[in-house]
Motif scaffolding. Structure first.
Motif, short mmCIF file in Angstrom:
data_model
loop_
_atom_site.label_atom_id
_atom_site.label_comp_id
_atom_site.label_asym_id
_atom_site.label_seq_id
_atom_site.Cartn_x
_atom_site.Cartn_y
_atom_site.Cartn_z
N VAL A 89 -10.57 -1.36 14.21
CA VAL A 89 -9.45 -0.47 13.94
C VAL A 89 -9.71 0.20 12.60
O VAL A 89 -10.26 -0.40 11.68
N ILE A 90 -9.32 1.47 12.51
CA ILE A 90 -9.51 2.26 11.30
C ILE A 90 -8.15 2.63 10.74
O ILE A 90 -7.26 3.05 11.48
N GLY A 95 -3.59 6.02 3.71
CA GLY A 95 -3.41 4.71 3.10
C GLY A 95 -2.37 3.88 3.84
O GLY A 95 -1.53 4.42 4.58
N VAL A 96 -2.43 2.57 3.66
CA VAL A 96 -1.52 1.66 4.35
C VAL A 96 -0.99 0.62 3.36
O VAL A 96 -1.62 0.34 2.34
N ASP A 113 -11.42 0.98 6.40
CA ASP A 113 -10.36 1.66 5.67
C ASP A 113 -10.80 3.09 5.33
O ASP A 113 -11.71 3.29 4.53
N ALA A 114 -10.15 4.06 5.97
CA ALA A 114 -10.48 5.46 5.71
C ALA A 114 -9.55 6.08 4.68
O ALA A 114 -9.51 7.31 4.54
N THR A 115 -8.80 5.26 3.94
CA THR A 115 -7.92 5.79 2.90
C THR A 115 -8.71 6.69 1.94
O THR A 115 -9.78 6.32 1.47
N CYS A 116 -8.18 7.86 1.66
CA CYS A 116 -8.83 8.76 0.70
C CYS A 116 -8.99 8.03 -0.63
O CYS A 116 -8.04 7.42 -1.13
N PRO A 117 -10.16 8.09 -1.24
CA PRO A 117 -10.34 7.43 -2.53
C PRO A 117 -9.36 7.87 -3.61
O PRO A 117 -9.04 7.09 -4.51
N GLU A 146 1.66 8.32 3.19
CA GLU A 146 1.06 8.02 1.89
C GLU A 146 2.05 7.31 0.98
O GLU A 146 1.70 6.37 0.26
N VAL A 147 3.31 7.74 1.01
CA VAL A 147 4.34 7.11 0.19
C VAL A 147 4.60 5.68 0.68
O VAL A 147 4.72 4.74 -0.13
N VAL A 148 4.66 5.51 1.99
CA VAL A 148 4.85 4.17 2.56
C VAL A 148 3.72 3.25 2.11
O VAL A 148 3.93 2.10 1.73
N GLY A 149 2.50 3.77 2.15
CA GLY A 149 1.34 2.97 1.75
C GLY A 149 1.35 2.62 0.28
O GLY A 149 1.04 1.49 -0.10
#
Length: 334
Positions: A89-90, A95-96, A113-117, A146-149
């Motif tokens: 899973v990605i 972000g999460v 994790d594909a979250t933007c750096p 993004e805010v939730v993460g």
């Protein structure tokens, strides 16, 4: 490579169509974080086969999502929708919360994790301020992934969300040191207004080491501002749930363009909106591929003799590294 190569005027022979100058705002379209996130999905499919699961839209663009679905990606909103089949899973570019990788670990799921750096940078700074005893004021839009993460990086109650200047004037954080963080895709001008209010009320408010609004958001807004006063209409290509795309439309009108519209792609754009106009502009949100800009220009060429002019305010050469498992085939995932 010249990204406007397919947008140049075609061969002569379109006499009878009214002339229209199209200003292409640059930079526009994909940023490094979006490009990285899409590559992560594509490379994971190549390495692990299908299906590869993606929690939430990898980026906020249906064209991109549908293209990845056609390659074998399966998009879900929560991990409990994913069977225990051993496939990875990605996590999306937005972000999460910490609870998501923790839940994946508990199920022994493979994850990438594909979250933007640049979003991860906001997470780390919020953690640093929290560890130093500060309460965090997060400037952003309620419910945005993004805010939730970002809020989910810290314990409940450690972050107070501030959405606009009006809330900034009334927010009552707990006593003690304060620090702020921001969503990366906000309007630069709106955020400055919110911060002016907060700093007047809380003079000791601690700031990030480096501005949270990302370079791509800033550059795209600057490019739209550069063309706004010359344009009678600006078309922003992007999804309605894409924060940075919506902000571009707002910035265009505030910067002096009489009208700005947001369209997902060319088939959703009515070229008659440009009837009677001499100059219009086009930009695209950071999750919109250039092919969708080309679609809009193609629709305009059906009705007008189009002349393209590039207006570029910055060159972007940033590239983000892929996760280690996709750079090193022998590295473990998760």
């Amino acid at each position: 490579m010249d990204q406007t190569a397919n947008l140049r005027p075609g061969t002569p022979g379109t006499a009878g169509k009214p002339p229209l100058t199209v200003l292409l705002a640059g930079p526009r379209g994909f940023c490094a974080g979006v490009d990285r996130a899409i590559k992560i999905v594509e490379l994971a499919i190549e390495r692990y086969g299908t299906p590869v699961y993606v929690r939430h839209e990898i980026v906020h663009n249906r064209f991109v999502v549908e293209g990845l679905q056609a390659k074998g990606a399966v998009f879900v909103e929560e991990l409990d929708e994913i069977p225990d089949d051993g496939q990875p899973v990605i996590f999306s570019a937005h972000g999460v919360p910490r609870s998501v990788p923790a839940a994946a670990d508990a199920r022994q799921m493979l994850y990438l994790d594909a979250t933007c750096p640049l979003v991860s940078k906001v997470h780390r700074e919020a953690e640093r301020h929290h560890a130093g005893g500060s309460h965090i004021l997060l400037i952003g839009h309620a419910g945005h992934p993004e805010v939730v993460g970002t809020m989910g990086q810290l314990p409940p109650g450690a972050v107070t969300l501030v959405e606009d200047a009006e809330q900034a004037a009334t927010v009552e954080p707990p006593p003690g040191p304060l620090a702020y963080a921001t969503q990366t895709t906000l309007s630069v001008d709106d955020t400055a207004e919110v911060l002016d209010v907060l700093r007047r009320r809380f003079p000791d408010l601690s700031a990030p080491v480096k501005e949270d609004i990302c370079y791509a958001t800033t550059n795209r807004q600057a490019a739209v501002k550069a063309i706004a006063e010359r344009c009678e209409l600006i078309v922003v290509v992007g999804a309605a749930n894409s924060s940075n795309s919506v902000r571009l439309r707002e910035v265009a009108e505030r910067a002096g363009c009489p009208r700005a519209v947001l369209v997902p792609r060319g088939r959703d754009f009515d070229p008659a909106l440009a009837d009677g106009l001499s100059t219009i502009g086009i930009s695209a949100g950071a999750s919109a591929p250039e092919v969708l800009v080309e679609e809009v220009v193609a629709r305009l060429r059906e009705r007008f003799e189009v002349t393209i002019e590039d207006v570029t305010v910055a060159e972007e050469k940033i590239i983000f590294n892929l996760p280690r498992p996709l750079r090193n085939p022998r590295a473990a995932v998760g």
